[in-house]
Write a protein that holds these residues in place. Structure first.
Motif, PDB file in Angstrom:
ATOM      1  N   GLY A   1      -9.323  -5.124  -0.771  1.00  0.00           N
ATOM      2  CA  GLY A   1      -7.686  -6.075  -0.986  1.00  0.00           C
ATOM      3  C   GLY A   1      -8.518  -6.845  -1.950  1.00  0.00           C
ATOM      4  O   GLY A   1      -7.428  -8.207  -1.419  1.00  0.00           O
TER       5      GLY A   1
ATOM      6  N   PRO B   1      -0.618  -4.266  -4.276  1.00  0.00           N
ATOM      7  CA  PRO B   1      -1.458  -5.447  -2.595  1.00  0.00           C
ATOM      8  C   PRO B   1      -0.993  -6.357  -2.868  1.00  0.00           C
ATOM      9  O   PRO B   1      -0.934  -7.174  -1.756  1.00  0.00           O
ATOM     10  CB  PRO B   1      -2.982  -4.541  -2.902  1.00  0.00           C
ATOM     11  CG  PRO B   1      -3.087  -4.342  -4.653  1.00  0.00           C
ATOM     12  CD  PRO B   1      -1.570  -4.406  -4.719  1.00  0.00           C
TER      13      PRO B   1
ATOM     14  N   THR C   1      -5.282  -0.434   4.840  1.00  0.00           N
ATOM     15  CA  THR C   1      -5.818   0.110   3.896  1.00  0.00           C
ATOM     16  C   THR C   1      -6.387   1.141   3.197  1.00  0.00           C
ATOM     17  O   THR C   1      -5.863   1.871   2.238  1.00  0.00           O
ATOM     18  CB  THR C   1      -7.107  -0.846   4.032  1.00  0.00           C
ATOM     19  OG1 THR C   1      -6.409  -2.173   3.319  1.00  0.00           O
ATOM     20  CG2 THR C   1      -7.326  -1.226   2.153  1.00  0.00           C
TER      21      THR C   1
END
Lengths: 452, 167
Positions: A396, A35, A319
């Motif tokens: 995240g 990420p 996500t």
């Protein structure tokens, strides 16, 4: 009724696969790719292809070369293609990943790495598909486990063909207008065909045959198993045929993918029911470590199915896709793969080395080749860190993901060490290690009893 | 075509006698193309091994009233019909193994271990949960022959192994 011999180069496939996995995990731990970077960034593509092609596909090819002959009880067709296929796939992968790294600016080169990688990978996988596919074609009608594998090969062909188009368009070697929509909108079809069509279908097919064998459970025969296959085949067909139709007619491809995902969830429910029945109906009460680990991998599959629903509800669809794919690829497929390696490598080694003297000299048992108590905690670390990585991804947190990826890297490295020890018979007591007439194992290849 | 010398041991046994010496005497006197047709009031299983080690295959059938007829044929003699030949090559099993419920590869270990204790031409019958794919190359490597298939119930796999020449 000639049975199944040891597949000569399967261990080389496994070695190349483990090496790719370790490199991918090291890159993730270093913060390379998603990420920290975007989902479609070249760095992410490098890590994804190291994992999907280098690790999972080489693992699956190696396993299929060994177990498709067991599924259909006939020798592998064109077994001579096994080694060239490996060489082409490895060279293609190195070229492809280098190409992504060049796009990322990590490598400076003008070489057409992506188109070359695409061509080499296509040639390698074509050889693998020819050998495994012909073995299946000669064994029709196919029972359900082999039907899963045959569908998986179709998924592989589509994934590779689309990948070839992408590499040629990106590399500038292909500019016909017909390929433009494929390059622009085809990525979800490519990913669904590769991960869902090829890898998932084959993993399910092989497990339908191996799990009853390892657990001493009855073979599945009921309507539920047929429904699992029909839903899974429908999901693959929808994703590929529907996806391509949408792509050329201008419909949104993601909508078709959502429909395929619904069918895939149906397949997972029926497959999950069969897996639970294998464990419940087993006559072997004590589970070996590989079957305990496989159970954790199935729990990961359940998470991978449930997780996206929760994340989409929170309004985080990108996500959700990333976390779901990570959980399915690393929790389920990779966890299952590592678990089965921990069974297959000792078994192949035992059969090769002690097969010639069975009944003629005292030999160790297969379970004497491994030290389950020592390897167990590393498998646990593997799953805990994959789950932690998924949570970090969902939240995240790039830093959290890197820490978790370091855990998966350490666990995988330790498991790889235990696999090498099993292969080299390092954990067998000295006096029983090499009875007269036994064979000494080589790390990267097996000698079949009939000398092939 | 093998010529069979007939020996009926039923009167000897009925009179309380011991026929073994007489049987071996008859076998020793056989010519190269001659076999033994033995008539007995039971299935003389111990003889199968004893004459098997002398190079005879056997074919047995019940002839009524609990009596048995056994044809002992020299292993390399030209036999009669194909059916007779196949029956002589695949005599009734001397060894029975039930490997159902054993985790792989234990059935393979048991079968190969049992095969080492048997003589050339003898047959072992094995019951298994599934087709033993990895066993077949091991049997071939050791020169054994095999036949097998699922029972009509589709649950048990029945394997016959005919022991090959000792390697």
């Amino acid at each position: 009724m000639t049975g199944a011999s040891l597949s000569k180069w399967t261990l080389s496939y496994f070695a190349a696969a483990l090496l790719s996995l370790l490199v991918a995990e090291a890159l993730m731990a270093a913060g390379y790719g998603y990420p920290a970077d975007g989902l479609r960034a070249p760095s992410t593509l490098a890590v994804v292809h190291l994992s999907a092609v280098g690790w999972l596909s080489l693992l699956m090819c190696g396993a299929l070369f060994q177990f498709v002959p067991v599924l259909v009880n006939r020798p592998l067709a064109w077994a001579g293609l096994m080694l060239p296929a490996l060489v082409f796939i490895v060279l293609g992968l190195v070229s492809l990943v280098s190409g992504f790294m060049a796009m990322d600016g990590l490598l400076e080169t003008a070489a057409p790495l992506l188109p070359m990688g695409g061509l080499l990978l296509s040639a390698g996988f074509a050889m693998a598909v020819a050998s495994i596919g012909l073995t299946l074609v000669r064994s029709r009608p196919l029972p359900i486990p082999s039907a899963f594998v045959a569908t998986g090969l179709a998924g592989l062909i589509v994934a590779v063909a689309l990948g070839l188009v992408f590499t040629q368009v990106l590399g500038g070697t292909l500019s016909a207008p017909v390929f433009a929509p494929i390059a622009a909108w085809g990525v979800p079809i490519h990913a669904a065909a590769g991960l869902g069509g090829w890898l998932a279908m084959c993993a399910v097919g092989v497990s339908y045959r191996l799990f009853p064998m390892f657990l001493l459970a009855p073979d599945p025969q009921g309507t539920g198993t047929r429904l699992a296959f029909l839903f899974a085949a429908a999901a693959v067909a929808t994703a590929i045929v529907g996806g391509l139709a949408a792509l050329f007619s201008g419909w949104p491809v993601p909508d078709v993918m959502r429909l395929a995902a619904v069918a895939a969830v149906g397949a997972t429910v029926f497959y999950g029911r069969d897996v639970i029945n294998f464990y419940r109906a087993r006559r072997r009460r004590d589970l070996e470590l590989n079957m305990k680990v496989a159970a954790i991998a199935f729990v990961s599959l359940a998470f991978a199915v449930l997780l996206p629903g929760a994340l989409v509800a929170l309004g985080r669809s990108e996500t959700a896709v990333a976390a779901c794919i990570y959980m399915a690829a690393f929790g389920w497929l990779s966890g299952l793969g590592l678990a089965k390696l921990y069974k297959i490598v000792p078994f192949m080694t035992w059969l090769e080395c002690y097969g010639p003297v069975l009944g003629r000299a005292p030999t160790p048992r297969v379970q004497d080749l491994v030290r389950e108590a020592r390897a167990g905690p590393w498998f646990l670390l593997y799953f805990v860190s994959v789950w932690a990585g998924t949570v970090a991804m969902a939240l995240g947190s790039a830093t959290g993901f890197r820490i978790a990826a370091a855990g998966t890297f350490a666990a995988t490295a330790a498991i790889a060490v235990y696999l090498v020890r099993a292969r080299m018979l390092s954990d067998v007591d000295g006096s029983r290690r090499f009875p007269a007439g036994s064979l000494r194992p080589s790390l990267l290849y097996s000698l079949a009893p009939d000398g092939r | 075509m093998t010529h069979y010398v007939e020996l009926d041991v039923r009167p000897i046994l009925a009179a309380g006698g011991e026929p073994f010496g007489r049987i071996m005497e008859t076998v020793t006197s056989l010519g190269p193309d001659e076999g033994l047709r033995l008539l007995a009031p039971f299935r003389p299983v111990p003889l199968f091994a004893a004459l098997g080690s002398k190079g005879f295959t056997h074919q047995d059938r019940e002839i009524g009233g609990g009596d048995w007829e056994v044809l002992f044929t020299p292993a390399f003699a030209p036999a009669g019909t194909a059916g007779e030949m196949s029956a002589a090559r695949w005599p009734g099993p001397l060894m029975h193994l039930d490997c159902r419920g054993l985790a792989p590869p234990e059935p393979m270990v048991k079968v190969l271990g049992a095969a080492e204790a048997m003589q050339q031409g003898e047959v072992m019958e094995v019951l298994l949960d599934r087709e033993p794919s990895f066993l077949f190359p091991q049997l071939a490597e050791r020169g054994h022959e095999w036949q097998g298939g699922f029972d009509p119930d589709g649950v048990s796999y029945r394997l016959l192994v005919r022991i090959g020449p000792a390697s």
